[in-house]
Write a protein that holds these residues in place. Structure first.
Motif, PDB file in Angstrom:
ATOM      1  N   ALA A   2      40.708  25.547 -20.788  1.00 32.52           N
ATOM      2  CA  ALA A   2      39.406  26.192 -20.566  1.00 32.52           C
ATOM      3  C   ALA A   2      38.474  25.265 -19.793  1.00 32.52           C
ATOM      4  CB  ALA A   2      38.779  26.585 -21.902  1.00 32.52           C
ATOM      5  N   TRP A   3      38.455  24.004 -20.163  1.00 32.76           N
ATOM      6  CA  TRP A   3      37.614  23.025 -19.482  1.00 32.76           C
ATOM      7  C   TRP A   3      38.044  22.867 -18.032  1.00 32.76           C
ATOM      8  CZ3 TRP A   3      38.881  18.069 -17.555  1.00 32.76           C
ATOM      9  CH2 TRP A   3      37.781  17.300 -17.149  1.00 32.76           C
ATOM     10  N   LEU A   4      39.361  22.768 -17.786  1.00 35.96           N
ATOM     11  CA  LEU A   4      39.854  22.632 -16.414  1.00 35.96           C
ATOM     12  C   LEU A   4      39.467  23.844 -15.567  1.00 35.96           C
ATOM     13  CD1 LEU A   4      43.413  21.183 -17.124  1.00 35.96           C
ATOM     14  CD2 LEU A   4      41.524  20.001 -15.950  1.00 35.96           C
ATOM     15  N   ALA A   5      39.689  25.037 -16.090  1.00 29.69           N
ATOM     16  CA  ALA A   5      39.366  26.257 -15.343  1.00 29.69           C
ATOM     17  C   ALA A   5      37.870  26.350 -15.060  1.00 29.69           C
ATOM     18  CB  ALA A   5      39.840  27.490 -16.114  1.00 29.69           C
ATOM     19  N   ALA A   6      37.063  26.066 -16.060  1.00 31.00           N
ATOM     20  CA  ALA A   6      35.612  26.133 -15.878  1.00 31.00           C
ATOM     21  C   ALA A   6      35.139  25.101 -14.867  1.00 31.00           C
ATOM     22  CB  ALA A   6      34.906  25.939 -17.218  1.00 31.00           C
ATOM     23  N   ARG A   7      35.691  23.914 -14.941  1.00 33.20           N
ATOM     24  CA  ARG A   7      35.294  22.857 -14.005  1.00 33.20           C
ATOM     25  C   ARG A   7      35.643  23.239 -12.568  1.00 33.20           C
ATOM     26  NH1 ARG A   7      33.408  17.417 -14.689  1.00 33.20           N
ATOM     27  NH2 ARG A   7      33.910  16.283 -12.809  1.00 33.20           N
ATOM     28  N   ILE A   8      36.831  23.762 -12.361  1.00 36.05           N
ATOM     29  CA  ILE A   8      37.240  24.200 -11.021  1.00 36.05           C
ATOM     30  C   ILE A   8      36.322  25.306 -10.517  1.00 36.05           C
ATOM     31  CG2 ILE A   8      39.076  25.371  -9.711  1.00 36.05           C
ATOM     32  CD1 ILE A   8      41.071  23.876 -11.626  1.00 36.05           C
ATOM     33  N   ALA A   9      35.930  26.217 -11.411  1.00 35.26           N
ATOM     34  CA  ALA A   9      35.068  27.342 -11.036  1.00 35.26           C
ATOM     35  C   ALA A   9      33.594  26.952 -10.956  1.00 35.26           C
ATOM     36  CB  ALA A   9      35.243  28.487 -12.033  1.00 35.26           C
ATOM     37  N   GLY A  10      33.246  25.748 -11.410  1.00 31.36           N
ATOM     38  CA  GLY A  10      31.853  25.316 -11.386  1.00 31.36           C
ATOM     39  C   GLY A  10      30.995  25.940 -12.468  1.00 31.36           C
ATOM     40  N   VAL A  11      31.623  26.242 -13.606  1.00 34.74           N
ATOM     41  CA  VAL A  11      30.939  26.891 -14.728  1.00 34.74           C
ATOM     42  C   VAL A  11      30.825  25.894 -15.883  1.00 34.74           C
ATOM     43  CG1 VAL A  11      31.179  28.747 -16.435  1.00 34.74           C
ATOM     44  CG2 VAL A  11      31.781  29.163 -14.049  1.00 34.74           C
ATOM     45  N   PRO A  12      29.676  25.811 -16.554  1.00 31.29           N
ATOM     46  CA  PRO A  12      29.555  24.879 -17.678  1.00 31.29           C
ATOM     47  C   PRO A  12      30.421  25.297 -18.866  1.00 31.29           C
ATOM     48  CG  PRO A  12      27.542  26.171 -17.413  1.00 31.29           C
ATOM     49  CD  PRO A  12      28.439  26.525 -16.273  1.00 31.29           C
ATOM     50  N   THR A  13      30.798  24.285 -19.639  1.00 32.97           N
ATOM     51  CA  THR A  13      31.635  24.498 -20.813  1.00 32.97           C
ATOM     52  C   THR A  13      30.944  23.937 -22.045  1.00 32.97           C
ATOM     53  OG1 THR A  13      33.573  24.185 -19.425  1.00 32.97           O
ATOM     54  CG2 THR A  13      33.938  24.145 -21.777  1.00 32.97           C
ATOM     55  N   VAL A  14      31.018  24.676 -23.138  1.00 32.72           N
ATOM     56  CA  VAL A  14      30.511  24.215 -24.431  1.00 32.72           C
ATOM     57  C   VAL A  14      31.708  24.132 -25.367  1.00 32.72           C
ATOM     58  CG1 VAL A  14      29.030  24.755 -26.403  1.00 32.72           C
ATOM     59  CG2 VAL A  14      28.276  25.312 -24.073  1.00 32.72           C
ATOM     60  N   HIS A  15      31.876  22.975 -26.017  1.00 31.08           N
ATOM     61  CA  HIS A  15      32.975  22.783 -26.956  1.00 31.08           C
ATOM     62  C   HIS A  15      32.410  22.644 -28.365  1.00 31.08           C
ATOM     63  CE1 HIS A  15      35.651  22.131 -23.596  1.00 31.08           C
ATOM     64  NE2 HIS A  15      34.796  21.255 -23.128  1.00 31.08           N
ATOM     65  N   THR A  16      32.731  23.600 -29.215  1.00 33.41           N
ATOM     66  CA  THR A  16      32.393  23.520 -30.630  1.00 33.41           C
ATOM     67  C   THR A  16      33.726  23.328 -31.338  1.00 33.41           C
ATOM     68  OG1 THR A  16      30.634  25.122 -30.239  1.00 33.41           O
ATOM     69  CG2 THR A  16      31.200  24.675 -32.535  1.00 33.41           C
TER      70      THR A  16
END
Length: 146
Positions: free
Chosen positions: A113-127
């Motif tokens: 999820a983090w890799l995909a979001a980073r490539i897409a330029g979208v922030p990620t929240v990890h709980t």
């Protein structure tokens, strides 16, 4: 002029590696319901979506998407292939749905999820829950503070 994101409901993607009933899955179902009731656009994505229908979010408008997560791996090569497969599927989902933020709750789904979001330029929240179960040194370094 306001940005398009400022004029529409935020789009949130919750990612789990499995929808088998458990603490993190219940948490995500309740959170997705609460966000949908507040007019967020919510998508919950993960493996075993047939189980998600039982424990899944119940609010109208929460979309459930099946992903190719495999929870058991017999070799590092298969684990890497699973991460790559899930990253590509999530990247397509994030782009297609124009997701604004990606949220994860389990270490196994956090990396793709983090890799995909980073490539897409979208922030990620990890709980992250159950971080003591993070297996690999990369995940431990990236997703835990210890």
């Amino acid at each position: 002029m306001p940005s398009p994101r400022a004029t529409r409901a935020p789009r949130v993607l919750h990612v789990l590696n499995t929808f088998v009933t458990g603490g993190a899955e219940t948490y995500v179902a309740r959170l997705a319901d609460a966000l949908a009731e507040r007019e967020f656009t919510v998508c919950a994505a993960g493996g075993r979506c047939e189980d998600a229908r039982r424990i899944a979010p119940t609010a109208p408008g929460v979309d459930i998407v099946d992903l190719p997560f495999q929870t058991t791996h017999r070799s590092p090569r298969r684990h890497a292939a699973n991460v790559a497969r899930c990253t590509v599927a999530l990247l397509r989902l994030v782009r297609a749905r124009r997701i604004d933020v990606v949220h994860t709750s389990l270490a196994a789904s956090a990396l793709p999820a983090w890799l995909a979001a980073r490539i897409a330029g979208v922030p990620t929240v990890h709980t992250l829950m159950h971080t003591h179960e993070v297996a690999g040194p990369l995940e431990r370094r990236v997703f835990t503070s210890g």
